[in-house]
Write a protein that holds these residues in place. Structure first.
Motif, PDB file in Angstrom:
ATOM      1  N   ASP A  67       7.512   3.736  12.281  1.00 48.48           N
ATOM      2  CA  ASP A  67       6.370   2.881  11.946  1.00 48.48           C
ATOM      3  C   ASP A  67       6.759   1.968  10.793  1.00 48.48           C
ATOM      4  O   ASP A  67       6.417   2.221   9.631  1.00 48.48           O
ATOM      5  N   SER A  68       7.492   0.918  11.130  1.00 53.28           N
ATOM      6  CA  SER A  68       7.985   0.015  10.090  1.00 53.28           C
ATOM      7  C   SER A  68       6.841  -0.632   9.324  1.00 53.28           C
ATOM      8  O   SER A  68       6.844  -0.694   8.090  1.00 53.28           O
ATOM      9  N   GLN A  69       5.844  -1.122  10.012  1.00 52.59           N
ATOM     10  CA  GLN A  69       4.715  -1.790   9.362  1.00 52.59           C
ATOM     11  C   GLN A  69       3.890  -0.809   8.525  1.00 52.59           C
ATOM     12  O   GLN A  69       3.481  -1.117   7.412  1.00 52.59           O
ATOM     13  N   GLY A  70       3.676   0.388   9.056  1.00 53.54           N
ATOM     14  CA  GLY A  70       2.895   1.391   8.322  1.00 53.54           C
ATOM     15  C   GLY A  70       3.590   1.837   7.057  1.00 53.54           C
ATOM     16  O   GLY A  70       2.966   1.958   5.993  1.00 53.54           O
ATOM     17  N   TYR A  71       4.940   2.078   7.163  1.00 52.76           N
ATOM     18  CA  TYR A  71       5.680   2.487   5.971  1.00 52.76           C
ATOM     19  C   TYR A  71       5.738   1.362   4.950  1.00 52.76           C
ATOM     20  O   TYR A  71       5.736   1.598   3.740  1.00 52.76           O
ATOM     21  N   SER A  72       5.791   0.134   5.442  1.00 48.26           N
ATOM     22  CA  SER A  72       5.788  -0.996   4.516  1.00 48.26           C
ATOM     23  C   SER A  72       4.472  -1.054   3.739  1.00 48.26           C
ATOM     24  O   SER A  72       4.459  -1.274   2.521  1.00 48.26           O
ATOM     25  N   LYS A  73       3.370  -0.846   4.448  1.00 44.44           N
ATOM     26  CA  LYS A  73       2.068  -0.818   3.774  1.00 44.44           C
ATOM     27  C   LYS A  73       1.974   0.358   2.799  1.00 44.44           C
ATOM     28  O   LYS A  73       1.432   0.228   1.700  1.00 44.44           O
ATOM     29  N   ARG A  74       2.500   1.510   3.239  1.00 44.28           N
ATOM     30  CA  ARG A  74       2.443   2.688   2.355  1.00 44.28           C
ATOM     31  C   ARG A  74       3.262   2.459   1.095  1.00 44.28           C
ATOM     32  O   ARG A  74       2.835   2.802  -0.023  1.00 44.28           O
ATOM     33  N   ASP A  75       4.466   1.886   1.264  1.00 46.11           N
ATOM     34  CA  ASP A  75       5.294   1.631   0.088  1.00 46.11           C
ATOM     35  C   ASP A  75       4.637   0.628  -0.844  1.00 46.11           C
ATOM     36  O   ASP A  75       4.699   0.766  -2.081  1.00 46.11           O
ATOM     37  N   PHE A  76       4.013  -0.397  -0.248  1.00 42.59           N
ATOM     38  CA  PHE A  76       3.306  -1.368  -1.090  1.00 42.59           C
ATOM     39  C   PHE A  76       2.161  -0.698  -1.847  1.00 42.59           C
ATOM     40  O   PHE A  76       1.947  -0.963  -3.037  1.00 42.59           O
ATOM     41  N   LEU A  77       1.418   0.169  -1.141  1.00 40.77           N
ATOM     42  CA  LEU A  77       0.318   0.883  -1.805  1.00 40.77           C
ATOM     43  C   LEU A  77       0.849   1.768  -2.928  1.00 40.77           C
ATOM     44  O   LEU A  77       0.247   1.845  -4.011  1.00 40.77           O
ATOM     45  N   GLY A  78       1.998   2.443  -2.688  1.00 42.90           N
ATOM     46  CA  GLY A  78       2.569   3.294  -3.732  1.00 42.90           C
ATOM     47  C   GLY A  78       2.945   2.498  -4.965  1.00 42.90           C
ATOM     48  O   GLY A  78       2.666   2.910  -6.098  1.00 42.90           O
ATOM     49  N   LYS A  79       3.587   1.335  -4.749  1.00 49.59           N
ATOM     50  CA  LYS A  79       3.955   0.496  -5.893  1.00 49.59           C
ATOM     51  C   LYS A  79       2.717  -0.039  -6.602  1.00 49.59           C
ATOM     52  O   LYS A  79       2.679  -0.118  -7.837  1.00 49.59           O
ATOM     53  N   LEU A  80       1.709  -0.412  -5.803  1.00 55.41           N
ATOM     54  CA  LEU A  80       0.469  -0.929  -6.399  1.00 55.41           C
ATOM     55  C   LEU A  80      -0.212   0.143  -7.237  1.00 55.41           C
ATOM     56  O   LEU A  80      -0.640  -0.124  -8.373  1.00 55.41           O
ATOM     57  N   LEU A  81      -0.307   1.357  -6.702  1.00 52.40           N
ATOM     58  CA  LEU A  81      -0.955   2.445  -7.448  1.00 52.40           C
ATOM     59  C   LEU A  81      -0.163   2.810  -8.689  1.00 52.40           C
ATOM     60  O   LEU A  81      -0.748   3.112  -9.744  1.00 52.40           O
ATOM     61  N   THR A  82       1.177   2.776  -8.584  1.00 52.17           N
ATOM     62  CA  THR A  82       2.000   3.070  -9.757  1.00 52.17           C
ATOM     63  C   THR A  82       1.774   2.034 -10.857  1.00 52.17           C
ATOM     64  O   THR A  82       1.621   2.381 -12.038  1.00 52.17           O
ATOM     65  N   GLY A  83       1.756   0.743 -10.464  1.00 53.12           N
ATOM     66  CA  GLY A  83       1.497  -0.299 -11.450  1.00 53.12           C
ATOM     67  C   GLY A  83       0.116  -0.179 -12.062  1.00 53.12           C
ATOM     68  O   GLY A  83      -0.050  -0.325 -13.285  1.00 53.12           O
ATOM     69  N   LEU A  84      -0.870   0.080 -11.203  1.00 52.05           N
ATOM     70  CA  LEU A  84      -2.229   0.249 -11.712  1.00 52.05           C
ATOM     71  C   LEU A  84      -2.321   1.442 -12.654  1.00 52.05           C
ATOM     72  O   LEU A  84      -3.038   1.394 -13.672  1.00 52.05           O
ATOM     73  N   VAL A  93      -4.552  12.047 -10.401  1.00 53.49           N
ATOM     74  CA  VAL A  93      -4.918  12.861  -9.242  1.00 53.49           C
ATOM     75  C   VAL A  93      -5.580  11.998  -8.175  1.00 53.49           C
ATOM     76  O   VAL A  93      -5.299  12.136  -6.971  1.00 53.49           O
ATOM     77  N   SER A  94      -6.463  11.093  -8.608  1.00 49.96           N
ATOM     78  CA  SER A  94      -7.154  10.218  -7.662  1.00 49.96           C
ATOM     79  C   SER A  94      -6.170   9.324  -6.917  1.00 49.96           C
ATOM     80  O   SER A  94      -6.253   9.160  -5.694  1.00 49.96           O
ATOM     81  N   PHE A  95      -5.202   8.742  -7.643  1.00 48.95           N
ATOM     82  CA  PHE A  95      -4.220   7.878  -7.007  1.00 48.95           C
ATOM     83  C   PHE A  95      -3.334   8.664  -6.047  1.00 48.95           C
ATOM     84  O   PHE A  95      -2.978   8.164  -4.969  1.00 48.95           O
ATOM     85  N   VAL A  96      -2.954   9.865  -6.442  1.00 44.94           N
ATOM     86  CA  VAL A  96      -2.136  10.699  -5.553  1.00 44.94           C
ATOM     87  C   VAL A  96      -2.904  11.043  -4.285  1.00 44.94           C
ATOM     88  O   VAL A  96      -2.355  11.006  -3.172  1.00 44.94           O
ATOM     89  N   VAL A  97      -4.183  11.364  -4.432  1.00 41.54           N
ATOM     90  CA  VAL A  97      -5.011  11.677  -3.269  1.00 41.54           C
ATOM     91  C   VAL A  97      -5.129  10.455  -2.360  1.00 41.54           C
ATOM     92  O   VAL A  97      -5.044  10.565  -1.118  1.00 41.54           O
ATOM     93  N   ILE A  98      -5.326   9.274  -2.973  1.00 41.51           N
ATOM     94  CA  ILE A  98      -5.421   8.040  -2.175  1.00 41.51           C
ATOM     95  C   ILE A  98      -4.127   7.808  -1.399  1.00 41.51           C
ATOM     96  O   ILE A  98      -4.132   7.486  -0.208  1.00 41.51           O
ATOM     97  N   TYR A  99      -3.000   7.975  -2.078  1.00 42.27           N
ATOM     98  CA  TYR A  99      -1.703   7.771  -1.437  1.00 42.27           C
ATOM     99  C   TYR A  99      -1.495   8.783  -0.303  1.00 42.27           C
ATOM    100  O   TYR A  99      -1.026   8.421   0.794  1.00 42.27           O
ATOM    101  N   TYR A 100      -1.878  10.037  -0.568  1.00 39.77           N
ATOM    102  CA  TYR A 100      -1.712  11.075   0.455  1.00 39.77           C
ATOM    103  C   TYR A 100      -2.604  10.797   1.666  1.00 39.77           C
ATOM    104  O   TYR A 100      -2.161  10.901   2.815  1.00 39.77           O
ATOM    105  N   LEU A 101      -3.868  10.436   1.408  1.00 42.11           N
ATOM    106  CA  LEU A 101      -4.786  10.166   2.508  1.00 42.11           C
ATOM    107  C   LEU A 101      -4.330   8.955   3.334  1.00 42.11           C
ATOM    108  O   LEU A 101      -4.447   8.944   4.564  1.00 42.11           O
ATOM    109  N   PHE A 102      -3.784   7.936   2.634  1.00 45.22           N
ATOM    110  CA  PHE A 102      -3.289   6.774   3.369  1.00 45.22           C
ATOM    111  C   PHE A 102      -2.097   7.159   4.236  1.00 45.22           C
ATOM    112  O   PHE A 102      -1.958   6.687   5.374  1.00 45.22           O
TER     113      PHE A 102
END
Length: 453
Positions: free
Chosen positions: A145-162, A21-30
């Protein structure tokens, strides 16, 4: 389900669920932050473009083209439209990106509606109404927002791995902790399954958990009470089946002899003696049956009983059977409240306990006399002491005084079954009381009974 598996399941699922839930909230807020930040960038770009367009709109078309080519590099895949106060297009970026519903957004923009934001797939579309140097302008921007989506995708992969790593770590740690927590419980269960009531052993486990220590102590207390009840019933059955068989046989033999007796006076004397012995034997059996009911799970039926009246009744019954004995009942010299003489008790059981103590006192006294004293040593305590003059018990004998079938050295040539004080001790404890023996002087024996009032 085993408690170890329950701990593993409940704890790990709770922690992993909260983490998810915490990771999903972080991803959503980002994601929300990315959108807000990018839309703000679009707004800044629109403001800057409107300013430049206003300043240089009278200059050549080549200048506007250069301005557009410079600005278009700010965002990847962007379309920007700027309108004047009449909502006439005055600037359009050079790319071919289509803005659907541009006319609808333009129509909705007004001095009262200065900001409109919407999505077109992954594109952010904003409509802005703004004023520059007193002139109103309308602008619509669509950009990716190419740069923003790139950061979001990286964050999603990072949170999934974590999350995967964290899940594995939590599961391993929880499994280890559940083994540690459940180990003393498993040990307690194994020891409980190996307990034999007849043994005098107790359960001891190595643990620092307060609840498990309390559980072990409570189980040992229960085991002690169960063992006591078992031993008491075992001895009682043995006593009734073996020890009482002899006095019953004697009674039958004496009655058979009376059938051949011709002397009326002698017959009456023997009948009187045998009647007393039979009543005493019957009382003991009744009390044993009553205690057996209690041991089987029935509660002790208690009602308020006045202690001195119960003592007077017991003395009166014993005097009818043993007129040669003397019983003296005394109250404390200072004044007292009669209400303090009442205790919650089972009348039959407590009366039998008093009779046992009275009869024991006169049986082992030198003068056939027992002195009974009622007192209040402290607030909330009612004390009854039974004192006689006679040969005292030794320290070694005192240790076994309330044991089954124990009889001291002073019981030689005295009738009895060695069960009276055991019954008395059991009855007093059933009423949350306490009984003790002491020898205040050389030839004095005293039993002290304390009840909580």
């Amino acid at each position: 389900m085993k408690i170890r598996n329950k701990i593993l399941l409940y704890f790990s699922s709770t922690v992993i669920g909260l983490t998810l839930v915490s990771f999903v909230v972080i991803y959503y807020l980002f994601s929300e932050y990315r959108e807000e930040e990018f839309q703000q960038q679009q707004h800044d770009k629109i403001t800057s473009t409107v300013r430049l367009a206003s300043e240089y709109k009278k200059q050549s078309e080549q200048l506007s083209l250069l301005l557009d080519r410079q600005d278009i590099n700010d965002f990847y895949d962007e379309k920007l439209l700027i309108y004047d106060e009449s909502k006439q297009l005055i600037f359009s970026s050079i790319d071919n990106l289509e803005i659907r519903r541009a006319n609808d957004i333009l129509y909705e923009l007004s001095p009262n509606t200065r900001w409109i934001e919407t999505k077109s797939g992954e594109y952010d579309v904003v409509g802005v109404y703004l004023e520059y140097e007193g002139k109103p302008y309308y602008a619509i921007s669509k950009a990716f927002d190419s740069q923003g989506y790139s950061k979001r995708d990286f964050l999603g992969k990072l949170l999934t791995g974590l999350f995967v790593v964290f899940t594995l770590v939590v599961w391993l740690i929880t499994r280890h902790l559940s083994n540690i927590i459940s180990r003393p419980i498993v040990a307690l269960s194994e020891k409980m399954s190996g307990i034999v009531v007849e043994d005098s052993s107790t359960i001891a486990i190595s643990t620092s958990t307060t609840e498990l220590k309390n559980l072990t102590d409570k189980f040992n207390e229960l085991l002690a009470r169960t063992r006591e009840s078992f031993v008491f019933q075992k001895h009682t059955v043995h006593h009734i089946s073996h020890e009482l068989k002899t006095p019953v046989a004697i009674l039958v033999s004496e009655l058979e002899k009376l059938q051949k007796e011709d002397d009326i006076g002698r017959i009456k004397q023997q009948i009187h003696r045998l009647t007393g012995n039979t009543k005493s034997l019957g009382s003991i059996i009744n009390v044993l049956l009553e205690i057996s009911k209690i041991d089987s799970g029935q509660k002790v039926l208690k009602k308020p009983v006045r202690v001195d009246e119960l003592l007077f009744d017991s003395i009166a019954e014993l005097n009818r059977i043993y007129p040669e004995y003397t019983f003296e009942l005394n109250y404390p010299s200072d004044s007292f409240d009669e209400d303090r003489l009442y205790i919650p008790a089972n009348r039959l059981l407590v009366k039998q306990a008093f009779q046992n103590l009275l009869l024991n006192g006169v049986t082992y006294s030198d003068n056939g006399k027992v002195e009974v004293l009622i007192g209040f040593p402290e607030a909330g305590t009612l004390r009854i002491s039974f004192t006689n003059h006679g040969r005292p018990l030794s320290e070694e004998e005192t240790r076994f005084l309330f044991s089954h079938f124990f009889r001291g050295a002073n019981s030689r040539n005295k009738t009895g079954f060695g069960l009276g004080l055991v019954l008395t001790h059991r009855i007093i404890r059933l009423h949350s009381g306490r009984i003790e023996y002491d020898n205040p002087t050389g030839d004095v024996n005293r039993f002290v009974v304390d009840f909580t009032i």
